[in-house]
Design a protein around this motif. Structure first.
Motif: not given
Ligand code: NAD
Length: 487
Positions: A150, A208, A212, A225-226, A235, A252, A283, A384, A386
């Motif tokens: 992320a 994304g 994928a 994944l984050t 995913v 969250g 998050c 959320e 963010f």
């Molecule tokens: P996002 O879900 O838009 O993207 C996350 C990653 O997934 C990016 O690298 C994106 O390119 C990739 N992605 C998107 N679609 C995909 C697919 N279909 N297949 C594979 N990969 C794909 O999230 P974001 O906007 O980058 O980050 C914010 C989110 O991340 C918030 O919801 C936040 O809470 C969460 N987050 C969670 C943690 C944790 O440890 N729990 C930590 C940081 C952020």
């Protein structure tokens, strides 16, 4: 401002470019200017990276764990030695205040490399006494692992995923967020400099679709994944359909419960840490702050005073406490939620606007925002956001606070502020969350497991738990007598 890397991808120990991939502009969120232009991976780049990882992994897994660990610890030292320059790069990429990135980003990645570099040598299987015969278990590497990051903690995320993966003898292909592609490349260079054999840590860029493609590749054993819950669901479904291991660190809407007897200034400090750090883009943030009625008004008054004093501005200025949001899209989304909160009838206590900052008019800034009078049904209390938007909700008794806290699809984190320790432990025991704090909030040192319950995720990062998630158990039964065969 220029932060152009040598090329977009890092594969097999060197930079690689393929201009056939879609252009990705890297924007400095404080001004809106383009500081680098990269290309997303083509299918050819994805293949090259996975093949490099596959080819390198076997020999790496056969090294003594202590030898693998030594390389990780050396990389940790280099990260620490370059902390200031990496922090600056992270600030340019994310917009987060340099006073944060100097202490929290490369430093946290270094902690992970150091911790797993040391811990792996004593992370062993079991011996099982069978009264003559015996069995033992081996903790074996999975193979090629994919990490998808992320944008809020780019180098930390790359470190938290790659360190346990590499320590266990896996190879990794890491795809940073398309919003923040730069610091993972710097980490890849550092690994090479520390002596990590080529091919074990590769970085490919993209949106994304590249994530994928990596997650569904037949040579990949695991995906970590984050990201957001909707991405996590996609995913995880993909990984499940192909029987791959998966760790999901997702979003969250975490509760922080402040009881009447709490230390007021500490509780406010915790709530602010849990909403405003990294411009609210964390998050585990405690975006629902439940305050008991007896303390509620005093809490709000002091919270507003302290929030108004937050210094917002140029993220490269060491005095700045809050930088911009990461992107225009995120800026629009968060401002949209401020409007939703107002329309839903919540009271805007402070913030909610876009500050006027000379020379930074093109930046994605927003004032730290507090809403009071928030009720459980409001979208600002359920979804959320963010961004730096705190919702304060009032409650009367313990059971009510627990029930309302748990009334969400998410379950990443939770916190309790009280001087009554018995109550603190009792309440934490009832909260549906993966990572909890008593009398503090949002501290995640590498020694403790981090991850979510319910829709917030599966698996854990950090601590010895992460080594479990990057390994598989092989059971070996050993006969010491004759075979008792009925035939
Ligand atoms: P996002 O879900 O838009 O993207 C996350 C990653 O997934 C990016 O690298 C994106 O390119 C990739 N992605 C998107 N679609 C995909 C697919 N279909 N297949 C594979 N990969 C794909 O999230 P974001 O906007 O980058 O980050 C914010 C989110 O991340 C918030 O919801 C936040 O809470 C969460 N987050 C969670 C943690 C944790 O440890 N729990 C930590 C940081 C952020």
């Amino acid at each position: 401002m220029n932060a152009q890397p040598k090329a977009s991808h890092y594969i097999n120990g060197r930079y690689v470019e393929d201009e056939g991939g879609p252009e990705m502009a890297v924007i400095y969120p404080a001004t809106g200017e383009t500081i680098a232009t990269l290309h997303g991976a083509t299918p050819n780049i994805v293949e090259l990276a996975i093949e490099a990882a596959r080819a390198a992994q076997g020999a790496w897994a056969r090294l003594k764990p202590v030898e693998r660990g030594r390389i990780l610890r050396k990389a940790a030292d280099i990260l620490r030695a370059r902390n200031d320059e990496l922090a600056r790069l992270e600030t340019l990429d994310t917009g987060k205040a340099i006073q944060e990135t100097l202490v929290a980003d490369p430093a946290s990645a270094a902690d992970a490399l150091e911790f797993f570099g040391g811990a792996v040598a004593s992370f062993n299987g079991d011996y099982i006494d069978l009264g003559g015969p015996f069995a033992y278990t081996r903790r074996e590497a999975l193979g090629v692992c994919v990490g998808i990051g992320a944008w809020n903690y780019p180098i930390q995320g790359a470190g938290w995923k790659s360190a346990p993966a590499l320590a266990m003898g896996n190879a990794m292909v890491f795809k940073p967020s398309e919003n923040t592609p730069l610091s993972a490349l710097a980490l890849a260079e550092i690994y090479t400099e520390a002596g990590l054999p080529d091919g074990l840590f590769n970085v490919v860029q993209g949106y994304g679709d590249v994530g994928a493609a990596l997650a569904s590749h037949p040579a990949v054993a695991k995906v970590s994944l984050t990201g957001s819950v909707p991405t996590g669901k996609k995913v995880l479904a993909l990984a499940g359909s192909l029987m791959k291991h998966a760790t999901m660190e997702l979003g969250g809407k975490s509760p922080l419960i402040v009881f009447d007897d709490a230390d007021l200034e500490n509780a406010i400090g915790g709530a602010m840490l849990g909403n405003f750090y990294s411009t609210g883009q964390v998050c585990s943030n405690s975006t629902r702050v439940f305050v008991q009625r007896g303390l509620h008004d005093r809490f709000l008054e002091r919270l507003a005073e302290r929030t108004k004093k937050i210094r917002i501005g140029d993220p490269l200025d060491p005095e700045t406490q809050m930088g911009p949001l990461v992107s225009k899209a995120q800026h629009e989304k968060v401002l949209g939620y401020v409007e939703i909160g107002k329309a839903e009838g919540a009271n805007l206590v402070t913030g909610g606007g876009v500050p006027r900052l000379q020379g930074l008019e093109g930046g994605f800034f927003i004032e730290p925002t507090v809403f009071s009078g928030v009720t459980d049904e409001m979208r600002i209390a359920r979804e959320e956001i963010f961004g730096p938007v705190m919702s304060v909700l009032c409650f009367d008794d313990e059971d009510e606070a627990i029930a309302r806290s748990n009334d969400t699809e998410f379950g990443l984190s939770a916190g309790v502020f009280t001087r009554d320790l018995a109550r603190a432990h009792r309440v934490i025991g009832e909260l549906q969350a993966g990572t909890c704090w008593i009398n503090n909030y949002n501290l995640s040192p590498v020694e403790i497991p981090f991850g979510g319950a319910k829709a917030s995720g599966i698996g854990r990062e950090n601590s010895l738990e992460a080594l479990k998630h990057y390994s598989q158990v092989k059971t070996v039964y050993v006969e010491t007598g004759d075979v008792q065969s009925p035939y």
